[in-house]
Motif scaffolding. Structure first.
Motif, PDB file in Angstrom:
ATOM      1  N   VAL A 141       0.887  -1.144   0.000  1.00  0.00           N
ATOM      2  CA  VAL A 141       0.000   0.000   0.000  1.00  0.00           C
ATOM      3  C   VAL A 141       0.927   1.196   0.000  1.00  0.00           C
ATOM      4  O   VAL A 141       1.733   1.312   0.882  1.00  0.00           O
ATOM      5  CB  VAL A 141      -0.862   0.005   1.260  1.00  0.00           C
ATOM      6  CG1 VAL A 141      -1.982   0.983   1.120  1.00  0.00           C
ATOM      7  CG2 VAL A 141      -1.364  -1.364   1.536  1.00  0.00           C
ATOM      8  N   ASP A 167      -1.245   0.886   9.151  1.00  0.00           N
ATOM      9  CA  ASP A 167      -2.634   0.479   8.958  1.00  0.00           C
ATOM     10  C   ASP A 167      -2.736  -0.981   9.377  1.00  0.00           C
ATOM     11  O   ASP A 167      -2.459  -1.897   8.601  1.00  0.00           O
ATOM     12  CB  ASP A 167      -3.028   0.669   7.495  1.00  0.00           C
ATOM     13  CG  ASP A 167      -4.524   0.505   7.278  1.00  0.00           C
ATOM     14  OD1 ASP A 167      -5.150  -0.266   8.037  1.00  0.00           O
ATOM     15  OD2 ASP A 167      -5.067   1.144   6.360  1.00  0.00           O
ATOM     16  N   GLU A 184      -4.759  -3.652   7.606  1.00  0.00           N
ATOM     17  CA  GLU A 184      -4.121  -4.012   6.345  1.00  0.00           C
ATOM     18  C   GLU A 184      -2.966  -4.985   6.567  1.00  0.00           C
ATOM     19  O   GLU A 184      -2.675  -5.816   5.706  1.00  0.00           O
ATOM     20  CB  GLU A 184      -3.626  -2.762   5.624  1.00  0.00           C
ATOM     21  CG  GLU A 184      -4.730  -1.940   4.994  1.00  0.00           C
ATOM     22  CD  GLU A 184      -5.531  -2.701   3.949  1.00  0.00           C
ATOM     23  OE1 GLU A 184      -4.931  -3.495   3.191  1.00  0.00           O
ATOM     24  OE2 GLU A 184      -6.763  -2.524   3.903  1.00  0.00           O
ATOM     25  N   LYS A 230      -4.656  -8.280   6.795  1.00  0.00           N
ATOM     26  CA  LYS A 230      -5.146  -8.668   5.467  1.00  0.00           C
ATOM     27  C   LYS A 230      -3.996  -9.130   4.581  1.00  0.00           C
ATOM     28  O   LYS A 230      -4.129 -10.096   3.825  1.00  0.00           O
ATOM     29  CB  LYS A 230      -5.867  -7.486   4.814  1.00  0.00           C
ATOM     30  CG  LYS A 230      -7.221  -7.166   5.426  1.00  0.00           C
ATOM     31  CD  LYS A 230      -7.851  -5.967   4.721  1.00  0.00           C
ATOM     32  CE  LYS A 230      -9.197  -5.614   5.339  1.00  0.00           C
ATOM     33  NZ  LYS A 230      -9.803  -4.421   4.666  1.00  0.00           N
ATOM     34  N   PRO A 251       1.251   3.083   5.394  1.00  0.00           N
ATOM     35  CA  PRO A 251       0.955   1.797   4.748  1.00  0.00           C
ATOM     36  C   PRO A 251       2.116   0.802   4.886  1.00  0.00           C
ATOM     37  O   PRO A 251       3.240   1.179   5.202  1.00  0.00           O
ATOM     38  CB  PRO A 251       0.722   2.175   3.284  1.00  0.00           C
ATOM     39  CG  PRO A 251       0.375   3.621   3.317  1.00  0.00           C
ATOM     40  CD  PRO A 251       1.206   4.195   4.448  1.00  0.00           C
TER      41      PRO A 251
END
Length: 366
Positions: free
Chosen positions: A6, A146, A149, A152, A327
């Motif tokens: 990201v 994040d 994230e 994920k 990110p």
């Protein structure tokens, strides 16, 4: 999680912070710290443990360097590490208050337990920046990654590694400490990807992110499920992945199933090189550290931080905390050169010691 990078958050510049509200109100700085100050500052830095290699190796020196740059070398950083003990960290905050630091950066051992200490600091006119973990109490700024994230990315990478074998056996999930709010975000992010696509045979929350405890949990899962039934392991970070992989090897598995990680610790990167660990999550520590330093220096000077913090977050006690979420990047053997080597976290020679030279050559890491 691969290459599901990201993009890295845009750079931030020095900033300033408004007067702070009470719990359940808007985040901000303390009225008592509103008087403008020069560069002759004292900044407190409290990190949570020495178990996770990144804190002493990366975070501390990076924050100290940036604070020095921002103040022309005039600021002093007072540092302490809680060594995983929440009561110790609370006492360290008290010491910082006694020493009349101008601002405080805190990575909490226990995000709830620290709330009272944060309130005491605010009452003493000392703004607090929550670092890496969202502390409760009237914090004035927050920077981290994040975190959903991260989970994920870990889950996505594990699914990719499993391929058409995703439901052919059991996945073991070994999560982080329940006292760390980030651990819940990692877990929730991973579940959002994995649920319904794998069969989760056992799941654990690991106190203190401890490698030995993770090792014991993995041994328990092996006993309960059978070593040949486990097709993959979700490990929330690299420290625990080391203990998990030791347990898997001790069980005599002919092939280690894919194991995830986080933090891009040197040992974790080396395990990725050899294939013992499938992936880690590289978190660009320099950016996170820079933002924390910028916030702390600005707050210490009685300024606002809204030129660097373009978003806000809510904690269970404080709404509208100015925040920067950096990110993350999924790290596998395919992008070691483009991440931790390129960013100067490690050199190839640090990774590819004689023990790992052959494995490095096989993946083209030279």
């Amino acid at each position: 999680m691969r290459r599901a990078a990201v993009g890295i958050a845009a750079g931030a510049v020095a900033v300033s912070l408004a007067a702070c509200g009470s719990a359940k109100e808007s985040g901000g700085g303390s009225d008592k710290s509103s008087a403008k100050k020069g560069d002759d500052l004292t900044i407190g830095l409290l990190l949570p443990d020495v178990v996770t290699a990144r804190y002493e190796k990366f975070d501390k020196p990076l924050i100290e360097k940036k604070i020095s740059e921002l103040t022309g070398g005039k600021a002093t950083v007072k540092y302490a590490n809680a060594k995983s003990q929440a009561p110790t960290q609370s006492q360290q905050v008290e010491t910082m208050i006694t020493n009349k630091v101008d601002a405080l950066i805190v990575d909490p051992v226990d995000s709830k337990a620290i709330a009272g200490s944060v309130k005491k600091a605010q009452d003493a006119g000392i703004p607090v920046v929550a670092y890496d973990r969202l502390a409760e109490g009237p914090i004035s700024g927050y920077t981290s990654f994040d975190n959903k994230e991260v989970g994920k990315a870990q889950g996505t990478a594990l699914l990719k590694a499993l391929g058409d074998k995703a439901k052919s056996g059991k996945v073991v999930m070994i999560n982080g400490s329940i006292t760390d709010p980030n651990a819940k975000d990692f877990k929730d992010g991973a579940h959002s990807v994995l649920d319904g696509k794998v069969n989760i045979g056992k799941e654990y929350d690991t106190p203190d992110w401890d490698a030995q405890k993770a090792n014991g949990e993995m041994e328990g899962a092996l006993t309960a499920l059978g070593k040949n039934k486990i097709v993959g392991v979700y490990s929330a970070n690299d420290t625990m992945a080391g203990g998990i992989i030791t347990a898997l090897k001790s069980a005599g598995l002919s092939k280690i199933p894919p194991v995830t990680g986080q933090d891009a610790e040197l040992n974790g990167v080396q395990r990725i090189v050899t294939g013992d660990q499938y992936m880690s999550v590289y978190k660009p520590y320099p950016k996170e550290a820079e933002v924390a330093a910028e916030m702390a220096v600005a707050l210490a000077k009685g300024e606002k931080v809204d030129s660097v913090a373009k978003t806000t977050v809510d904690s269970p006690t404080t709404k509208g905390v100015p925040a920067v979420l950096v990110p993350v990047i999924s790290l596998t053997k395919d992008n070691i050169n483009d991440t931790v080597v390129k960013d100067g976290i490690y050199t190839v020679s640090q990774i590819c010691t004689p023990k790992y030279k052959s494995a490095c050559d096989k993946i083209g890491l030279k």
